[in-house]
Enzyme design. Structure first.
Site, mmCIF file in Angstrom:
data_model
loop_
_atom_site.group_PDB
_atom_site.id
_atom_site.type_symbol
_atom_site.label_atom_id
_atom_site.label_comp_id
_atom_site.label_asym_id
_atom_site.label_seq_id
_atom_site.Cartn_x
_atom_site.Cartn_y
_atom_site.Cartn_z
ATOM 1 C CG ASP A 139 -1.318 -4.634 1.209
ATOM 2 O OD1 ASP A 139 -2.160 -3.718 0.579
ATOM 3 O OD2 ASP A 139 -0.181 -4.187 1.901
ATOM 4 C CD GLU A 168 -2.690 -3.203 -3.354
ATOM 5 O OE1 GLU A 168 -3.810 -2.348 -3.213
ATOM 6 O OE2 GLU A 168 -1.811 -3.027 -2.341
#
Length: 450
Positions: A139, A168
């Protein structure tokens, strides 16, 4: 709080995301399973045993496990154990003495500090060693420095060479505590060669910009995105991706609207049939593109997230089951069943053709040719046979996002049509030669007959 975020077939080249389970990004104890789904939430030994059994059972059924890890921030920086031992050490602090907040979660992790890096590396290794996790989805990895990520990959691969890493790679503002460090963002992809990134380039090109939800994409009629889709198909997304091995190709995930909702929102007045064609064309593009295809759970059965007022839910992390649940009973409807089978066919075709899974730009450039002279917005690619273990004599891929039929001249020889507007799979639907007509808003994939 680590969460099981997605499942992945052992093939290691296809990610199927099953998120939206109500998990919150409030990491406190990085090296123990969270207890909400345990039969005895307050018994650590039970939680550990049950998670290990879960992973083993998935493995026994030929399903790998990728874990969503959130090392970029903690739940409460002041109370986090490392910061209690050495106050302020684990977290970044800005010039005003406040916790850096690039994560929008209250604090950013100071991964550039040696003992913080060791903590993260040791934690990821622990999950790989102890729980046999097959991959890690980071993340907001753009808040973690490249040296830390490279060390994570290197150390885990010493004993688990097949574990995959992706995340990400958005660029965010964060107060790094030392000079000379780069963050693990898309523009720095070449600094982390063992790490892959979500391609928002392809996502936004296919269905329209994620933050401008009425804007159309390539599949829904936008006239200026064909070149972007072409680059992404070749595993060269925008100016940040130089190799298909680093591109996670997707069009929907747990964030933002589902694919069908996004298409519907941006195409008022369009029929349901046309929207389903747009949905299937999106899938055909990212399923045949060079890179790693990623599929949100339920997309293959036209998943939608609509609240009680009838509106589309864009961020459903705190929505009830009535919004987030997968509506399995829709498969009783022939329309949904057809889409489901179309996705199954695309997956089967990809798995059967190794030329769709090239791992470096040199092989792509040497073996895939973009076809010129087509109708506006129509794309076509010729892929050589024999490369990367490909058993066919060649593949020809055509994408037609237009509302009218298009005709495309084929290379010499007879070609088996395996994918068209309505069907997808490994068997020949028909055999053609000379030229082929491609229906509106559809893909066609052909294999050269031996």
């Amino acid at each position: 709080m680590p969460n099981i975020y997605s499942t992945e077939k052992f093939e290691k080249e296809f990610t199927y995301s099953g998120s939206d389970l109500g998990a919150t990004y409030t990491p406190e104890n990085y090296n123990v399973p969270e207890g909400s789904y345990s039969t005895d939430p307050y018994n650590g030994a039970v939680r550990v045993a049950e998670m290990k059994q879960m992973v083993k059972t998935l493995h026994d059924n030929q399903i790998s496990v990728i874990m969503d890890v959130v090392y970029n921030h903690v739940y409460n920086a002041s109370d986090f154990c490392v910061n209690q031992i050495v106050p302020g050490y684990f977290s970044r602090v800005d010039a005003d003495g406040k916790y850096s907040n690039g994560s929008d979660c209250g604090n950013d992790t100071a991964s550039e500090r040696s003992m913080v890096r060791k903590y993260i590396v040791d934690s990821v290794k622990y999950w790989a060693d102890e729980y046999h996790i097959d991959g890690f989805r980071f993340d907001l990895v753009g808040l973690i420095d490249t040296e830390t990520i490279n060390e994570v990959v290197t150390e885990v691969h010493k004993t688990h060479p097949d574990v995959i890493f992706y995340g990400e790679g958005w660029t965010m503002d964060t107060a790094v505590t030392k000079d000379g460090y780069k963050m693990t963002t898309q523009p720095n992809s070449t600094d982390v060669p063992g790490f892959a990134f979500f391609s928002d380039t392809l996502r936004d090109a296919l269905k329209g910009h994620v933050f401008y939800t009425t804007r159309k994409g390539y599949v829904s009629g936008a006239a200026d995105l064909a070149d972007t889709v072409k680059g992404c198909f070749l595993g060269q997304a925008g100016d940040w991706c130089t190799t298909p091995a680093q591109s996670i190709n997707y069009v929907s995930c747990h964030d933002n609207m589902t694919l069908l909702d996004r298409i519907t929102h941006s195409t008022p007045g369009v029929s349901e049939e046309e929207r389903i064609r747009m949905n299937n064309l999106s899938a055909a593009i990212y399923m045949t593109a060079q890179g790693i295809p990623f599929l949100q759970a339920g997309e293959e059965m036209l998943r939608t997230k609509i609240d009680a007022s009838g509106g589309f839910v864009e961020n459903s992390y705190n929505s009830p089951d009535s919004v987030n649940s997968i509506k399995w009973d829709t498969l009783e409807d022939e329309t949904y069943q057809n889409v489901y089978n179309y996705y199954k066919g695309l997956i089967a075709f990809r798995k059967a053709h190794a030329a769709l899974r090239l791992t470096n730009a040199d092989d792509v450039n040497a073996n895939i040719t973009s076809v010129d002279g087509l109708d506006e917005n129509v794309l076509a690619f010729r892929i050589n046979g024999g490369v990367n273990g490909e058993t066919s004599n060649g593949i020809f891929v055509i994408f037609n996002p237009n509302s009218t039929e298009t005709s495309v001249t084929l290379p010499d020889g007879a070609w088996d049509v395996c994918v068209n507007a309505d069907h997808a799979g490994t068997d020949a639907l028909t055999t053609v030669a000379g030229f082929v007509s491609v229906e509106p808003i559809s893909a066609m994939v052909l294999v050269k007959k031996k």
